[in-house]
Motif scaffolding. Sequence first.
Motif, short mmCIF file in Angstrom:
data_model
loop_
_atom_site.label_atom_id
_atom_site.label_comp_id
_atom_site.label_asym_id
_atom_site.label_seq_id
_atom_site.Cartn_x
_atom_site.Cartn_y
_atom_site.Cartn_z
N ALA C 297 0.82 -1.22 0.00
CA ALA C 297 0.00 0.00 0.00
C ALA C 297 0.86 1.27 0.00
CB ALA C 297 -0.91 -0.01 1.23
N ASN C 298 0.22 2.38 -0.34
CA ASN C 298 0.86 3.69 -0.35
C ASN C 298 0.09 4.61 0.60
OD1 ASN C 298 2.55 3.13 -2.89
ND2 ASN C 298 0.45 2.77 -3.60
N ILE C 299 0.74 5.03 1.68
CA ILE C 299 0.11 5.95 2.63
C ILE C 299 0.81 7.30 2.44
CG2 ILE C 299 -0.48 6.36 5.05
CD1 ILE C 299 -1.53 3.68 3.89
N LEU C 300 0.09 8.24 1.87
CA LEU C 300 0.73 9.49 1.46
C LEU C 300 0.19 10.67 2.25
CD1 LEU C 300 0.49 8.96 -2.42
CD2 LEU C 300 2.25 8.13 -0.85
#
Lengths: 357, 357, 357, 357
Positions: C297-300
Motif C-alpha cells: 500500500a501507499n500511505i501518502l
Amino acid sequence: MKALVYEEYTTDDDFSRILKIREIAEPKPKSNEVVLQVKAAALNYDDIWGMRGKPLQVPLPHISGTDAAGEVVAIGDDVKNIKIGDRVVSHGNLTCRTCKACNEGREYDCPQRLVWGFQTGPLWGGYCEFTHLPEVNTVKIPPSISYEEAAAASMTMMTSWHILVGRAKIRPGQTVLVMGGSSGMGVFGIQIAKLFGCDVITTASSQKLERCVEIGADFAVDHRKEDWHKEVYKISKNLAKEKGKPPGIDVIYEHIGGTHWKKELTLLKYGGTLVTTGATTGYDVMTDLRHIFFKGANILGATQGTRAELEQGLYWMSQNKIKAIIDSEYTFENAVEAHMKMLKGKGMFGKIIMKPD
Amino acid sequence: MKALVYEEYTTDDDFSRILKIREIAEPKPKSNEVVLQVKAAALNYDDIWGMRGKPLQVPLPHISGTDAAGEVVAIGDDVKNIKIGDRVVSHGNLTCRTCKACNEGREYDCPQRLVWGFQTGPLWGGYCEFTHLPEVNTVKIPPSISYEEAAAASMTMMTSWHILVGRAKIRPGQTVLVMGGSSGMGVFGIQIAKLFGCDVITTASSQKLERCVEIGADFAVDHRKEDWHKEVYKISKNLAKEKGKPPGIDVIYEHIGGTHWKKELTLLKYGGTLVTTGATTGYDVMTDLRHIFFKGANILGATQGTRAELEQGLYWMSQNKIKAIIDSEYTFENAVEAHMKMLKGKGMFGKIIMKPD
Amino acid sequence: MKALVYEEYTTDDDFSRILKIREIAEPKPKSNEVVLQVKAAALNYDDIWGMRGKPLQVPLPHISGTDAAGEVVAIGDDVKNIKIGDRVVSHGNLTCRTCKACNEGREYDCPQRLVWGFQTGPLWGGYCEFTHLPEVNTVKIPPSISYEEAAAASMTMMTSWHILVGRAKIRPGQTVLVMGGSSGMGVFGIQIAKLFGCDVITTASSQKLERCVEIGADFAVDHRKEDWHKEVYKISKNLAKEKGKPPGIDVIYEHIGGTHWKKELTLLKYGGTLVTTGATTGYDVMTDLRHIFFKGANILGATQGTRAELEQGLYWMSQNKIKAIIDSEYTFENAVEAHMKMLKGKGMFGKIIMKPD
Amino acid sequence: MKALVYEEYTTDDDFSRILKIREIAEPKPKSNEVVLQVKAAALNYDDIWGMRGKPLQVPLPHISGTDAAGEVVAIGDDVKNIKIGDRVVSHGNLTCRTCKACNEGREYDCPQRLVWGFQTGPLWGGYCEFTHLPEVNTVKIPPSISYEEAAAASMTMMTSWHILVGRAKIRPGQTVLVMGGSSGMGVFGIQIAKLFGCDVITTASSQKLERCVEIGADFAVDHRKEDWHKEVYKISKNLAKEKGKPPGIDVIYEHIGGTHWKKELTLLKYGGTLVTTGATTGYDVMTDLRHIFFKGANILGATQGTRAELEQGLYWMSQNKIKAIIDSEYTFENAVEAHMKMLKGKGMFGKIIMKPD
C-alpha cells in the motif's frame, strides 16, 4: 476444419489468386493454451502485407487474422483462469513473458515480440474455425459485448489505449489531436480521449468528418486540405479563448506520417507530446529539430500495448463509454472482397469483420 | 533423492523433533518448467514460520527453501531461454503472470502471489537435491557469481532493490537510513544505497556496527539505545552542514516496526519516504499522523519484488559493486542447528547457506 | 478600512470576547504584490485554532481569513500578469519560490511555507476590506464564477485536487472512498473523483448522506455506525461483481483519523493508496503494519497544494463540472455566529462565507 | 563601470568592429534583486548569434553573458536568502515563476522564458563589472568551487543535468552515448552519466578523443568517420557480451543534428531515449519513423533546465564528482579573440572564461 489459407505471396494485390478455403486439422492446446471456436475475427492492414510478402515474408502456408473472438472449447493442463465455455478475445501481442521488458510491464518492448496471425505460422492465425493461443494471450469478453465487437476492438483499441493512456498519459482538460479519426485506430482514439475528459480535434477525409463528430470528436478537419494544420490551430485558439487555456495541442495521436508530420510538429504546445504508431502515407519524414528541442516536446513511438491495457479498454466498452465501430461483415467465401475493401478504404468507417460462415 | 522434510508443525521451536532427511522421488519438469540440481540454498525467516505453522499453516509434508541455486538438468517442452547445464537461481515469487498487476510490471501485487518454499507444497521447496520451477521463476547466474552467493542474494537482494530502487526511487545525494543493517536484508540495503550515490546511515546492535561500516555504511548507530534516533538526526545535521543540504532523512528502509516506528517518522524530511517490508519487533504501531500529512511524507509498503529487479541486482553483483554476505554454511545433516542460529540471531551477519551435503 | 481583529487568545471558545471590528490603515502593495478589495472570504477551521492560540500562537493583533476573493485595486511595480480591475482569489500557500522544493513544483514541501491568514501577521489575512498578496499568490477568477464561489473553493478545492490528482493520481474506473464527504474538503473530493471517471463511495453522518449523493457520490455510508467499513466493502464487492473488477478500494481520501484509520486500511486493494491530510477525530492512530507492507500500500501525506492545481480546479468550475457548495453567508457584524456554526458543524454542508458587509 | 557593449549587429563575424568596452552606470537592485560584482563569466554560442543579429535580433545596445559568477554587493528589500558578501552564480533562465509550467516545476516550458544576456536588454548581461539578477536567478556557490568554475558550469552543466537526469532519467547500468563529448555541454554529459553509474560512449573529433576518456568516458569514437555509428554499435555489443546486457544504446545525449541524426536513431534499444537540445550541424533532418514507433523509442526535446537542477550539479561539483573544464581565460580587452576562438572551435576543450580584467 475450414481455414483461410495462402501458400504463396502475390505482389500484384490479386488476392483471389492465392487466398483459398482449405480443410486442415483442428488444433489441440499445449499445456498453457486454450482452443477457441472462432465466432468473429477482424481485418487488419497486416493481412495485406502478409499476402504481399512485404515488408517481411510471413511463414507459409499462412493463416492471417490477429483479432479473433470465440468460445473456449479446450484448455491445456496448466491453464489457470480460463475454462471451457468462456467467451474470449485474442490479445495478439505474443511475447516471451520472461525478459526484463515483459517483467517490467512493457511487453511491447519485448525483443521476441510477434504479432499473432501476421508473423506467426505456418497455419497459425485467426481466420479458421478453431484456433489456439496461450492463456495469457486471451482475455475474457464482458457479457454485454458481442463477439463481433470484441474482435473489432482488440488490437486497435488496445493500441489506442496504449498510445493515449500508457504513453501520452492524457489528462482531463487537455487538447488532443487524433489524426485519421475515421480509421480503425482513430475511432478508438477519439472515444478514449473523450472518456478522459479531453477536448478532441480529429482529421479525416471530407465525407467522413460528420461521423467522426457523431462518435465524439468535438471538431473534425479535412486533412486533405493543404492548410489543415492552420485550421486545427485556429480551433485550438478558439478553445483557448473560450476556456482560458493556452492555444496549441497537448497530445497528437499520429499514424499517418508522410507530409503531415512536419505540420503536426508546429501545432504542439511547450512540453507537448506526439505519439507515432505507423506511417500510412510514408516513413521518411523531414523534421525541423527546433520544433522538438525549443519546445521541450516529447516524440514517443508505440507499437501495440499490454494485456492490461486491452482489459481496461474492454472494461469501458462494457460500461458503454467506448464502442467498437463495425464497417461491415464478410465470411470466408468473400474474403477477397473484404480485403479489397480495406485496401481501397473508400467509404470505410471502422473495422471489417470476418466470420467462418 | 534426499530432501529436508517435516510432516507436522512444532510450536515449541523444537525443530529436531520434526525436521528429517527423507528419500523422495525426483521431480520431472512440466512443459514450462526447469529442473535444477540444488548446489546451495539459503535460509529465510519464513522457514521458522513454516515449522511453527504460524501465522499460516503451510502444506504438509513440507520442504522449505525459498532461495535455491543450482545447475539445470532437465527442461520442459515450452522452455525458451534456459538450457540444460545453465547455472540458475530461484526467483521465489510465484505469480500468475496473467492478471492486471502482473501485466503492468507489478508482480508483487498479484493476488495469486505465493512464496515458493513457504506457501507451496506439499514437498515443493529448495531444501532437496533436485527441485523444479517455472522457467520465469529462474534467473541465470552470471559466471563470476558462485552458487552460494546467488542463493544468499536472491530473495533479500531483490527485496532490497525493490524497496530502494523500485519503491523509494533513491537518487544520488540523498540521505538514506537503513534500519537493521546487519540483517540479510540490511546488508543489501546498505550496498544498493551506496551504489546509487547516497549517504547511508544504518542501525544495528553495538557489536555489529563496525561490520556495517566495512560493507559500505557511512555511519552506524546502535538501535538498542533509547535515543538512537537523536543520534541519527545529529549525523544528518552534520551531513547537512558539511554538504550544504537540509538535515533529516530522505528515505528510510524499515523492516523492524515496533517501538522504532514512531521515532523513525520524526526523522523524515518534507516529502521524504519510508518503505516498510516487515516488522520483526511488532506489527502494531502508534503513529502521530501529523508526521505524515504535515510533512507530505510517503509511507510505502513492499513485499518481495520483480524478476527484473532480481536480474538488476545480479548484474551489479557480477560487476563487483554488490556482494552477498554469507554468515555460515550448513548441510542437511545439521539443518536444525542452522535454523536455531537464525532464530537466535546472535553474532549472525548476513545469510546462512544450506547444502545437500 | 474595517477589519475583523483579535488581540488576545481565548481558550474557552468565547469568541465574542475577543473578535472585534476595528478601523485600520489600508495596505499598499510591495513591488511584487497586488491589493484587492475583498468581496467574499471563506471560513476555515484554522480560524478557530488561531483564536485559541493552539496548537500554535498566531501573531497578534491578528486578522484571520485564508480564502479571499476580490477586485484588484492596486499593483506593485514588478507585477506582470495581473492588472487593476482583475477579479482574483487568494492562493493561501505562501512559499519562498526559491528553494529546491518550490523549484521542483512541490511548493507544498517548502520549509518556509506559511498559511496566509493563519500563520501570517500581525494584521495580515482575508477578513478586512482591502488586503494584499504577492502576485503569485493570487489567481484570476474565470468570468462565470462568482466571488463567493471562488472564496468557497480556493483552499479546500486545491487541497482536494492535490490529494486526488497530484498525490493519488486517480484514473478512470478506480473505486475511490472519500471520508467525510459533507465537509468543505469532501464535497470537492467527491466531485473531482467523479470528474476523473471514478466510482465514488463517501461517508458522512446520516442526515447528510442524501446531499452527498446529490453532488455526485455513487454511494454514501453513515460513518457513525460501528460497521461502516463493512458496508463500504460490501458496496465495493457489488461494484466488483457488476463491473468485473476486483473488490476493495483503490484510493482513500482521508482527513478524519482517530478510530476510523485502522478500519480504512483494511479496505485497500493490493497496491492501493490512502492520502491523509488531517485528523479531525484524533492524531494518534494504531496501525497494523501488515496492512501496509503485505498489500504494497501507499500511505501518502498531503498539505495544501500548488498554484497550478488551484488553477486546474478553477478551470473545471468554469466548465461547470465542479461546483463550490456554500452553506451560508455572514458579515463581519455576525462573525462570531459564523465561527460558532463552523465549530459545532451541526447541519453544515459546504463552506461558510464571510463578507465585509 | 566597465562593460562590453555593442550597438549594432555584424553579419560578417568581424566582431572587432562592434564590440567595445564602454563606461556605463552601475545597476541598483529592484526589491527582489541582487547586484553582484562579476568575478568571472563564461562564453556561450548565443554571444555569437547576438552579434550577428540572427536568428533573432537582440536588444541594442547589448551586453552579452549568460553565465556570470561574483560577489553580492547589494540586495533589494524583499530578498530573503541571499546577503551581501555571498558568492553567487547566475541561473540564466529568466521565467515568470507564476504560470502553470513554472508552478509545476517545469520552468523550462515557461512561455515567457528569456535567456539572460542573450534575449535581455538593453545593457543587461554578464560581461560588465556589476550586474543585477532576481534573487531566484542566483545560486550560492559552495566554498570549494571557484568563481571561474561556477561560471564555466552554470548553463551547460544545468542543461546536461536536465537532459540526462530530468528528461532521460538515466539509471545505473545503462549505456549512454554522449554526442560531441568535448564540447562545453558534452564534458558535463560524460561526467553526469558516470556519476549515475552508466557505461559512457562519447564522440568527438580525433584529436580530442583522449581527453574525453581522461574526464571519464569509457569509450570515445571519432564522429567524423563515415561509419562512426557502426563503431559505437560494436562497442555496445562488446559491452553486452561482457556484462550480460542487450546491445544498443539506452540513452543518447544529442546536440549535433544534421547528418548524424539518422544514424543515431539506428543505435537505440527498444524503449530507448534520445534527448535533443540543439543542432550545431543542421536543423533539418530526415527521420525513418519506423525507428521510432517500431522500437517504442522516446525522442525528447530539452532547453536549459531548472534552478533545482543547477543546484544539484553544483552539489556534485562541491563533492568533487563533477569538474568544470576550463579551456582558457580572457579579459574584456581581448574579448574579440575569445569569441573568435569559440567560433572556430579549433583545439578548444571545455569553456572559455571572460573576466573584467
